[in-house]
Design an enzyme around this catalytic site. Structure first.
Site, PDB file in Angstrom:
ATOM      1  N   SER A   1      32.592  -7.310 -31.543  1.00 55.88           N
ATOM      2  CA  SER A   1      33.721  -7.520 -32.270  1.00 55.88           C
ATOM      3  C   SER A   1      35.058  -6.811 -31.692  1.00 55.88           C
ATOM      4  O   SER A   1      36.166  -7.265 -32.081  1.00 55.88           O
ATOM      5  CB  SER A   1      33.595  -6.564 -33.719  1.00 55.88           C
TER       6      SER A   1
ATOM      7  N   ASP B   1      40.323   1.475 -37.178  1.00 54.50           N
ATOM      8  CA  ASP B   1      39.294   1.639 -38.388  1.00 54.50           C
ATOM      9  C   ASP B   1      38.269   2.705 -38.437  1.00 54.50           C
ATOM     10  O   ASP B   1      37.399   2.534 -39.094  1.00 54.50           O
ATOM     11  CB  ASP B   1      38.900   0.453 -38.914  1.00 54.50           C
TER      12      ASP B   1
ATOM     13  N   HIS C   1      36.961   0.127 -34.526  1.00 56.10           N
ATOM     14  CA  HIS C   1      37.738  -0.511 -33.549  1.00 56.10           C
ATOM     15  C   HIS C   1      39.267   0.065 -33.214  1.00 56.10           C
ATOM     16  O   HIS C   1      39.764   0.819 -33.836  1.00 56.10           O
ATOM     17  CB  HIS C   1      37.922  -1.983 -34.171  1.00 56.10           C
TER      18      HIS C   1
END
Ligand code: NAG
Ligand code: NAG
Length: 395
Positions: free
Chosen positions: A44, A344, A347
């Site tokens: 991600s 968050d 990330h």
């Protein structure tokens, strides 16, 4: 919260964990870029839309993800651009198509991003045999076979030419492998036993792309895991007094795991350079890029308390609560994400991703030299230029 709900929430959070890739490449003299496209692999930190198609939904499919730059959620786990986005911008290249959004060979000619949020380096069997569960059914093995599919679709004549004129970015990858162990209540010691397996998986991909004709491969290393707000919150109270680095406030043992990974990665890359002297194999030091910001946030334009997430709920030192993950109802983003390192809790913000990309663009290329443990040497190859770094605001 029930253990299962809690685990589910952690898994959702981790789906977005990921990576940053960075790489770089460069423009040659006269601002002419050396590369025609980027092929990237990872999780991600690098995914620009694939996980949305594997899992449907997830936090990055909802506001406020994307609010700073794209003004809508794109599947990127950030408020804006990822490091890989800044890298392609620095090189003046098109944004690679997320593999799972591509439909025709034409979609792949501009480069392909194979990274998937939640992806592990190692395959399902590795985790199953240890009683562990992966977050998504995607490993580096899947990404490598997707790459082969793309090469075939480009046709035999153009294949060698396409790979030689492409920049490959392999990683960051491996963070989810460690997360799978840690959220499965395994010790950091057990997670450390994964390192050689993960390095072997990364080695296979790098070897694969070089065999297919790649001339430049950028391999970003592990980020400082002990500085992740999510892990800091997870271990809160469970880390003994001496367990935090006095300067950064990060968890020493988890940073030790990341450092072990990076030492193994650099040693492996040094071996590959000896074996493939014609290819530029570049290590991008994400660990240092992130710790530099955390230790001296003001120097880089960030505010104090760099270990607190911008978006989510929970307050406190880390502003992280798995039940109020960014994107969930009731979770809020901070007023100015550009002052925060973590978006968050898992990330990075666009602002941090820009700094990470800048560091990656300065990645070392010590051809044939075993640089294990040595500081990165300044880039001697022409894959990154000051003009490119200026374009994305590094200098
Ligand atoms: C990844 O590969 C595994 C093993 O071959 C397979 O079971 C899984 O479905 C693949 N994942 C995707 C998204 O194609
Ligand atoms: C991890 O350990 C805690 C405390 O013993 C327990 O509550 C939790 O259910 C465990 N989680 C998993 C995934 O086994």
């Amino acid at each position: 919260m029930e253990p299962f709900a809690c685990l589910l929430a952690v898994v959702l959070a981790l789906l977005r964990a990921g990576a940053a890739l960075d790489g770089d490449a460069g423009a040659g003299a006269g601002g002419q870029t050396r590369y025609a496209r980027v092929f990237s692999f990872g999780d991600s930190l690098t995914d620009t839309g694939n996980a949305l198609r594997v899992t449907a939904g997830g936090p990055a499919s909802r506001p406020p993800y994307g609010e700073t730059f794209f003004r809508r959620p794109t599947g990127r786990a950030s408020d804006g651009r990822l490091a890989v986005d800044f890298i392609v911008e620095a090189l003046g290249l098109p944004h690679p198509t997320p593999y799972l959004s591509g439909k025709t060979p034409a979609d792949f000619r501009r480069g392909v991003n194979f990274a998937v949020g939640g992806a592990s380096a190692l395959g399902l069997e590795f985790f199953e045999s240890r009683g562990l569960k992966t977050f998504v059914p995607v490993s580096l093995g899947n990404q490598t076979s997707w790459f082969k599919t793309v090469l075939q679709s480009l046709g035999p004549v153009s294949t060698g030419q396409s790979t030689a004129t492409s920049l490959f970015v392999v990683g960051e990858i491996g963070i989810n492998d460690y997360f799978i162990a840690l959220v499965g209540n395994r010790t950091v010691g057990e997670a450390k036993t994964f390192v050689p397996h993960i390095i072997g998986a990364i080695r296979s991909v790098v070897t694969e792309v070089i065999t297919a004709g790649a001339t430049t491969v950028v391999v970003p290393g592990m980020i400082p895991l002990g500085c992740e707000p999510q892990l800091l919150a997870l271990y809160q109270g469970a880390v003994a007094g001496g367990g935090y680095d006095p300067v950064s406030g990060c968890i020493t043992q988890l940073n030790g795991l990341a450092e072990l990974h990076n030492r193994g990665l650099r040693r492996m890359l040094a071996g590959l350079r000896r074996r493939h002297p014609g290819a530029a194999i570049v290590y991008a030091d994400l660990y240092r890029a992130v710790t530099d910001i955390i230790v001296s946030p003001r120097k880089y334009g960030f505010r104090d308390r760099p270990l607190a997430a911008c978006c989510g709920g929970g307050g406190g030192a880390y502003n992280f609560d798995i039940t109020a993950f960014c994107g969930a109802a009731g979770a809020m983003a901070c007023a100015d994400p550009s002052e925060h390192v973590s978006w968050d809790g898992v990330h990075f913000t666009e602002a941090a991703n820009r700094r990470i990309a800048c560091a990656a663009l300065e990645g070392s290329h010590a051809g044939g030299v075993d640089d294990d443990g040595a500081p990165p040497t300044p880039s001697s190859s022409s894959w990154s230029t000051e003009a490119g770094r200026r374009r994305i605001g590094c200098v």
